[in-house]
Design an enzyme around this catalytic site. Sequence first.
Site, PDB file in Angstrom:
ATOM      1  N   HIS A 148      -7.344  -3.325  -6.410  1.00  0.00           N
ATOM      2  CA  HIS A 148      -7.304  -3.556  -7.845  1.00  0.00           C
ATOM      3  C   HIS A 148      -7.828  -4.965  -8.295  1.00  0.00           C
ATOM      4  CE1 HIS A 148      -4.894  -0.056  -8.308  1.00  0.00           C
ATOM      5  NE2 HIS A 148      -3.715  -0.606  -8.242  1.00  0.00           N
ATOM      6  N   HIS A 222      -2.746   0.128 -15.717  1.00  0.00           N
ATOM      7  CA  HIS A 222      -1.626   0.372 -14.819  1.00  0.00           C
ATOM      8  C   HIS A 222      -0.240   0.620 -15.507  1.00  0.00           C
ATOM      9  CE1 HIS A 222      -0.178   0.749 -10.800  1.00  0.00           C
ATOM     10  NE2 HIS A 222      -1.228   0.454 -10.019  1.00  0.00           N
ATOM     11  N   GLU A 359      -3.600   6.418 -13.674  1.00  0.00           N
ATOM     12  CA  GLU A 359      -4.738   5.503 -13.996  1.00  0.00           C
ATOM     13  C   GLU A 359      -6.145   6.243 -13.844  1.00  0.00           C
ATOM     14  OE1 GLU A 359      -3.989   2.768 -10.531  1.00  0.00           O
ATOM     15  OE2 GLU A 359      -2.087   4.090 -10.527  1.00  0.00           O
TER      16      GLU A 359
HETATM   17  C1  BGC Z   1      -2.228   2.214  -5.855  1.00  0.00           C
HETATM   18  C2  BGC Z   1      -1.105   2.147  -5.059  1.00  0.00           C
HETATM   19  C3  BGC Z   1      -0.569   0.729  -5.183  1.00  0.00           C
HETATM   20  C4  BGC Z   1      -0.174   0.655  -6.663  1.00  0.00           C
HETATM   21  C5  BGC Z   1       0.412  -0.689  -6.963  1.00  0.00           C
HETATM   22  C6  BGC Z   1      -1.742   2.278  -7.246  1.00  0.00           C
HETATM   23  O1  BGC Z   1      -2.802   2.268  -8.164  1.00  0.00           O
HETATM   24  O2  BGC Z   1      -2.748   3.623  -5.796  1.00  0.00           O
HETATM   25  O3  BGC Z   1      -1.197   2.629  -3.515  1.00  0.00           O
HETATM   26  O4  BGC Z   1       0.535   0.556  -4.446  1.00  0.00           O
HETATM   27  O5  BGC Z   1      -1.006   0.915  -7.382  1.00  0.00           O
HETATM   28  O6  BGC Z   1      -0.405  -1.688  -6.354  1.00  0.00           O
END
Ligand code: BGC
Length: 394
Positions: A148, A222, A359
């Site tokens: 991310h 998110h 997402e």
């Molecule tokens: C990911 C997860 C992660 C979460 C929070 C999601 O987009 O796929 O693996 O734990 O975000 O960080």
Amino acid sequence: MKTIKASLLFFVFFAALFNSGCKENKKENQSEQETVNTESVKNHIEKSAFGEMPDGQQVDKYTLTNDNGMEIDVITYGGIITRWTAPDKDGNYEDVVLGFNDLDSYFGDVPYFGALIGRYGNRIANGQFSLDGETYTLAKNNGPNHLHGGITGFDKKVWKAEPESTGDGAILVLTYTSADGEEGYPGKLDVKVTYTLTGDNELDIQYEAVTDKPTVVNLTQHTYFNLSGDFSNDILDHEVTLNASAYLPVDAGLIPTGELRPVEGTPFDFTQPKAVGKEIEADNQQIQRGGGYDHCWVLNETEDDFGFAASAYHPETGRVLEVYTDEPGIQFYTGNFLNGALASKTGGTYGKRSGLCLETQHYPDSPNQEAFPTTRLNPGETYSSHTSFKFSTK
Ligand code: BGC
């Protein structure tokens, strides 16, 4: 399903728009509305102070409303959606997104509640990729991998905001400039995200970006939804549909293996509405790796570039959420890593699987996987990605 459009004209237009911070546009629209009927133009967006960054920078909150009574709070820190009310079948509006009431709570170890994600949604293996023969090393914040956007991704930046009321809803334009080399990425990236709350209980999100050097971009949102309106419930009773005949299996570090695997006959089949809890504990290696669902589904082609991707339905309240996008993938994450450590807005805690994320994005690790649709952005091109979240009831 194309994200990057090489249009010099559009780039010039975008650059001009960017420089003016949309002011011209805004003024034009406002004066148009004013000449139509000053009396009837309702204010659909309010600004208030939300808190201060450790360096004293102010963080604002914008409350977007529409004529139906939907309210969305967006803060300039991370472009985070902190509150979003949606009606149940009896017309009762309740908050349906995980988050916090105060800024300081967002500074801890928070799993990206409601945030804008960039430069890259999801993981890049070993925090490394190559472009034109040069290897770039990114911040590693998820074991050996980059997740991310890194340690201080777009979710932790203070964005500039330009609010605008429309006839039946509101628009908030957020901009952020990411410096060349930030978190290891090449190129200065100018990013613009437009949140539009319509009179139709829909939040339309348009992402745009331009760069001055070849780079990679994959932006997403998110938000964790819990359509029950009660954060002490988990989301296992939500019925989810994903418009996808295949998904991307992952290795033990949640990096796609490169295979596009058919969902048919597996717990990953959401082509028909299915309760999240039905097969989430199945004896299946992929389920075990994700601790539940934490995978990218390969969206089916739709007639228009912008098509139906997913829906979630909460039978008890009748709330329905639909997701439309022009992206090729969607990460369906069922909040498996939530563990009750974070206090909720309403007094309890956010327990395991108390929220689900949808997402929209390009596939994880695309910069290292040539067969995946490219996430490369060149100077002169405009990155463009479009998603909308629409609420209704049944
Ligand atoms: C990911 C997860 C992660 C979460 C929070 C999601 O987009 O796929 O693996 O734990 O975000 O960080």
